[in-house]
Design an enzyme around this catalytic site. Structure first.
Site, PDB file in Angstrom:
ATOM      1  N   HIS A   1      51.220  37.992  39.666  1.00 42.28           N
ATOM      2  CA  HIS A   1      50.419  39.220  39.769  1.00 42.28           C
ATOM      3  C   HIS A   1      48.904  38.976  39.814  1.00 42.28           C
ATOM      4  CE1 HIS A   1      54.174  41.119  38.319  1.00 42.28           C
ATOM      5  NE2 HIS A   1      54.160  40.221  37.351  1.00 42.28           N
TER       6      HIS A   1
HETATM    7  C1  BDR Z   1      50.837  41.831  34.111  1.00 38.13           C
HETATM    8  O1  BDR Z   1      51.275  41.744  32.765  1.00 38.13           O
HETATM    9  C2  BDR Z   1      51.019  40.476  32.253  1.00 38.13           C
HETATM   10  O2  BDR Z   1      52.077  40.051  31.520  1.00 38.13           O
HETATM   11  C3  BDR Z   1      50.741  39.602  33.442  1.00 38.13           C
HETATM   12  O3  BDR Z   1      49.851  38.553  33.079  1.00 38.13           O
HETATM   13  C4  BDR Z   1      50.125  40.536  34.431  1.00 38.13           C
HETATM   14  O4  BDR Z   1      48.752  40.674  34.221  1.00 38.13           O
HETATM   15  C5  BDR Z   1      52.029  42.118  34.993  1.00 38.13           C
HETATM   16  O5  BDR Z   1      52.666  43.270  34.576  1.00 38.13           O
END
Ligand code: BDR
Ligand code: CA
Length: 318
Positions: A247
């Site tokens: 992400h």
């Molecule tokens: C987001 O949540 C975190 O766990 C990850 O690093 C990312 O920023 C994805 O939902």
């Protein structure tokens, strides 16, 4: 000219890839990292960020530690769903060597406020974690909202949730902070929700190519992403087997290659009350709410372009 940015992180495997991309891409000038409670407690986020920067030879980039808990809630809303993403030497520490680097004496919120007060050229703020630090800066400095030329947020989801059917982790973990940030009136906000990040999946084959680069960043990225694939296969399998979203790195990648994202100008608000929907980003895709758009929302992403960007960025011997 290199684009200056500050990266707000809760490092975490995908944050770690984002940190490496921001620190190594020749078009970017990472002037600081701020850390916040999220994937793991903030002290571990700070330590992981320092380790990753040291590992890739970018230990001069300052790391400022931020809020240890959500703004309005007495404690973190457990469970910490990504704990297993963090690494295998220690449940909360990434598998890169320990570092002698230390965090800065100035805290994250003070660093953000002071940096934007003093800025003489644009500094993009990229938040890939719960929005507690950003909301605290807004609360402490009424001029902060005008001083940030561009805010990029990884968070939220329209068709996809990952903590609940309705909500994505970064927004859900501090919904009051997120609600403040979306309502604040920042000049330019780009939102990179799960709808985009789940289009840009990275596979085991990509990990093999990353590892084969033979650089510290290539090998670490292969390791972190490989671990994410194992966790996703076990707990949240993707449509394409043995793949994972990365992400936070996609949000950074879009700074240098905006065409990675397909965006739409839409209004976004955050639900802070609903028993079933707390932390949901309410993205008004059909203009039903009558509110003017406040975000460029990415609903699609270019998977091949993203993988290619990671491979090119981590190939350099630094
Ligand atoms: C987001 O949540 C975190 O766990 C990850 O690093 C990312 O920023 C994805 O939902
Ligand atoms: Ca994150």
């Amino acid at each position: 000219m290199r684009r200056k940015l500050i990266l707000d992180v809760d490092t975490g495997t995908d944050d770690a890839v984002a940190v490496m991309l921001a620190a190594l891409h020749p078009g970017l000038d990472l002037i600081g990292c701020t850390t916040v409670n999220g994937n793991i407690p903030v002290g571990f986020c700070t330590e992981n960020t320092l380790r990753v920067l040291d590992h890739i030879g970018r230990g001069t980039i300052p790391v400022h530690e931020g809020l240890a808990r959500p703004l309005a809630r007495p404690d973190f809303p457990v469970p910490r769903h990504e704990r297993d993403h963090a690494g295998r030497y220690h449940p909360d520490l990434l598998p890169v060597p320990p570092t002698a680097l230390r965090k800065q004496a100035t805290g994250a919120v003070e660093f953000l406020i002071e940096t934007y007060r003093a800025a003489t050229e644009p500094v993009t703020l990229v938040a890939v974690a719960p929005l507690s630090n950003i909301a605290a800066a807004l609360a402490l400095d009424p001029t902060f909202v005008e001083r940030v030329p561009e805010l990029v947020i990884m968070g939220g989801g329209h068709e996809i949730g990952n903590v609940t059917p309705a909500a994505e982790f970064n927004i859900w973990a501090d919904p009051e902070a997120a609600a403040m940030v979306f309502a604040a009136g920042f000049r330019r906000v780009t939102l990179v929700p799960l709808d985009a990040t789940h289009r840009a999946l990275i596979s085991r084959e990509h990990c093999t190519l990353l590892a084969a680069l033979g650089t510290p960043a290539g090998r670490a990225a292969a390791d972190f992403i490989g671990h994410r694939i194992a966790v996703h296969d076990a707990h949240q399998p993707q449509g394409v087997p043995h793949t994972t979203p990365v992400h936070d790195a996609l949000a950074v990648g879009a700074l240098v290659e905006p065409a990675l994202l397909t965006t739409h100008r839409l209004h976004v608000a955050v639900e802070t009350q609903g028993a079933l929907t707390i932390g949901r980003t309410v993205i008004d895709t059909h203009f039903r709410g009558g509110q003017p758009p406040n975000c460029e929302v990415a609903l699609h992403a270019d998977a091949a372009g993203f993988a290619d960007l990671l491979l090119r960025s981590f190939a350099a011997k630094a």
